[in-house]
Design a protein around this motif. Sequence first.
Motif, PDB file in Angstrom:
ATOM      1  N   UNK A  92     -20.855 101.235  99.612  1.00 34.01           N
ATOM      2  CA  UNK A  92     -20.163 100.062 100.177  1.00 34.01           C
ATOM      3  C   UNK A  92     -20.553  98.776  99.457  1.00 34.01           C
ATOM      4  N   UNK A  93     -19.661  97.775  99.580  1.00 31.26           N
ATOM      5  CA  UNK A  93     -19.913  96.426  99.084  1.00 31.26           C
ATOM      6  C   UNK A  93     -19.936  95.530 100.315  1.00 31.26           C
ATOM      7  N   UNK A  94     -20.975  94.686 100.472  1.00 30.94           N
ATOM      8  CA  UNK A  94     -21.067  93.931 101.728  1.00 30.94           C
ATOM      9  C   UNK A  94     -19.912  92.940 101.939  1.00 30.94           C
ATOM     10  N   UNK A  95     -19.678  92.611 103.200  1.00 31.66           N
ATOM     11  CA  UNK A  95     -18.615  91.664 103.570  1.00 31.66           C
ATOM     12  C   UNK A  95     -19.166  90.244 103.608  1.00 31.66           C
ATOM     13  N   UNK A  96     -18.265  89.287 103.626  1.00 31.33           N
ATOM     14  CA  UNK A  96     -18.664  87.907 103.881  1.00 31.33           C
ATOM     15  C   UNK A  96     -19.443  87.274 102.748  1.00 31.33           C
ATOM     16  N   UNK A  97     -19.102  87.590 101.500  1.00 29.62           N
ATOM     17  CA  UNK A  97     -19.813  87.028 100.365  1.00 29.62           C
ATOM     18  C   UNK A  97     -18.901  86.043  99.640  1.00 29.62           C
ATOM     19  N   UNK A  98     -19.373  84.817  99.480  1.00 33.24           N
ATOM     20  CA  UNK A  98     -18.547  83.777  98.860  1.00 33.24           C
ATOM     21  C   UNK A  98     -18.760  83.744  97.346  1.00 33.24           C
ATOM     22  N   UNK A  99     -18.408  84.852  96.693  1.00 27.97           N
ATOM     23  CA  UNK A  99     -18.501  84.922  95.236  1.00 27.97           C
ATOM     24  C   UNK A  99     -17.167  85.405  94.708  1.00 27.97           C
ATOM     25  N   UNK A 104     -19.537  87.923  90.479  1.00 29.13           N
ATOM     26  CA  UNK A 104     -20.322  89.072  90.941  1.00 29.13           C
ATOM     27  C   UNK A 104     -20.700  89.965  89.756  1.00 29.13           C
ATOM     28  N   UNK A 143     -10.567  85.781  91.930  1.00 32.84           N
ATOM     29  CA  UNK A 143     -10.331  85.978  93.368  1.00 32.84           C
ATOM     30  C   UNK A 143     -11.679  86.122  94.090  1.00 32.84           C
ATOM     31  N   UNK A 145     -14.387  87.718  96.541  1.00 32.98           N
ATOM     32  CA  UNK A 145     -14.634  89.104  96.969  1.00 32.98           C
ATOM     33  C   UNK A 145     -14.091  89.348  98.369  1.00 32.98           C
ATOM     34  N   UNK A 157     -16.602  96.991  92.717  1.00 33.16           N
ATOM     35  CA  UNK A 157     -17.920  97.598  92.831  1.00 33.16           C
ATOM     36  C   UNK A 157     -18.183  98.512  91.638  1.00 33.16           C
TER      37      UNK A 157
END
Lengths: 272, 359
Positions: A92-99, A104, A143, A145, A157
């Motif tokens: 998984x790739x975490x949620x809520x990341x402002x990148x 990334x 865009x 993430x 990912x």
Amino acid sequence: MEATAVREDSLQVSHLSTGYSDRKVIQDLDLPVFRAGEVHSLVGPNAAGKSTLMRALAGLQKATGSVRLGGQELIGLSLAEHARRVTYMPQTLPQGVALSVLESLVAALRASAIGERSESHDAAERRAVAVLERVGILHLALEGLDHLSGGQRQLVSLAQALAREPRVLLLDEPISALDLHHQLRVMRLVHDLARERGMIVLMVLHDLQIAARWSDGIVMLSRGAVSATGKPAEAITPEALARVYGVQARVEHCSRGGLQIMVDDVVTADAM
Amino acid sequence: MHAQPRAGAQPAATAEEVLAQYRRLVGRRIAIVAGLALACIAAFALDLVTGPSALTAMQVLGGVISPDSLTPPQAAIVWQVRLPYALIAVLVGAALSLAGAEMQTILNNPLASPFTLGVSSAASFGAALAIVSGISLPFIPVDWMVPLNAFAFAFGSVLLLQLMASRRGAGVETVVLLGIALVFAFNALVALMQFVSSQEALQQLVFWSMGSLSRATWGNVWVLGLVLLLVTPFSMLAAGRLTSLRLGEDRARSFGVDVGRLRFMALLRVSLLAATSVAFVGTIGFIGLVGPHMARLLLGEDHRFLLPASVLCGALIMSLASAASKAIVPGVLMPVGIVTAIVGVPVFLFLIFRRPERS
Ligand SMILES: Nc1ncnc2c1ncn2[C@@H]1O[C@H](COP(=O)(O)OP(=O)(O)OP(=O)(O)O)[C@@H](O)[C@H]1O
Ligand SMILES: [Mg+2]
């Protein structure tokens, strides 16, 4: 992408044991030798220990036994030393990341040295863009993430892991969220990159059909132990499928090569 | 092969175009950071010229540049009151905001800050203990006893968080829950001390629980300035690793980042920044929460930009709050902690209601 010299290393796993504080998941496991340029698939039912094995090979988890890459023993190496050789793509790739996607990838490249290479920002940006192009998501570069669909996140990912150009690439379910087109596209890409760079690829897959079509070897894991292994046609048999997955299946060898797997039903208690 | 184009997007851009776009974006980010720095200077000047005494803005600014242009009493106001007061505002804002930014990343929690995880409460309790018991140590001036004890408790509370974070199998949720427990425990203890303390001690305690810049001395300014100067370069060196941690702990580790060590060093920096700030000015809420969030909204989470922007946002808000605390009721100096909370709560609510949008 510039060509990298093909390496002749192989990955040998023997007597590997690993698990969590309260539970031994894998004990004294031996795997067939993975050679440079080969793609191997790790398959097996849920909770068989596939992710645990991958994390142990990536050095993320305490393990005993031996994992040798070329002449080098990997168990006991520091994370940074591990990361020079091996890259692991988690499920998984975490949620809520402002990148953004590109940021990334640059972060993935700059986190620590790869091989002998420690890149400047400029070089990392160029490499990241080249990888995005190759994976086919260059249009997503800027865009966020958090604005991506599930499948797009999985491609990003994958791109993060590919960007590091490791000698050993461990992919945990890289195509589980992808559409038909992108599933094949990713398998082709990983296959080609393995051949081009002499990279060793081990990937966890649930789709046996795809695993059979694109792998040089299959490792079928069941309750933390190898249940069948070998070339796809040797490892994927009706007996193995009944034993490991509890399904009744037919396996046909097509005239065009490859396997056709037809699953008819779950095995009932008396049929076993 | 055809990748699905974004709705309304330009037809497939080339790698060079994407790189150029990205570099423009980076340029814009640098411009935003520079803009924040200018805003900070402006807010600092505003804070400096705001105050109850009858000095004009020109007199104050002129007095800072050449003290001889003022009469001795005026110079005393500018140099012994206005300047340390305005400087400590900038430094405290910067330190708490940087501490908050690092905490939010290493604990993977947008609500983490020195205030919400009990560091400030621990400092208050340490201060309360020193005030009420009137303890003193040899070689240490009496007016440093209170900040010193506050520092000791704040540092201790971060070490406790640290211990939890490094315990095997403890998730970051555990750390956050422990922090919340610390807030309640220390607040209750402070209330207890207030209940049993003398009238005079009670007044000093109130100063602590509200947070105020008015006791700032040049000594405080130097100490906090040095701490900030010492810590910030290390934070910036960790920026790349902090960014990669945002991609997930396992992923960062597989990229070669020793996350345990990163967390330990970051918490060490946090404890220095937060404990020193709180030791001098009492508990000033929300700066450590709001500063980093403002920076994140402006610049995203590339820590090369997020960390400096957090420093600047914290300093900016604190300077404005400090100016406001002098101007809201003319002639009355409100504790700045009250003003920052008034500014902070709406932002906090906004952030909370914005969160569920994420799928
Ligand atoms: N963090 C953990 N702590 C304790 N036990 C765990 C942890 N992660 C996994 N396990 C256990 O280890 C076993 C193997 O899990 P693992 O994640 O390796 O399975 P998997 O083969 O990857 O399954 P899936 O196909 O569902 O991804 C399971 O019994 C699981 O409950
Ligand atoms: Mg798994």
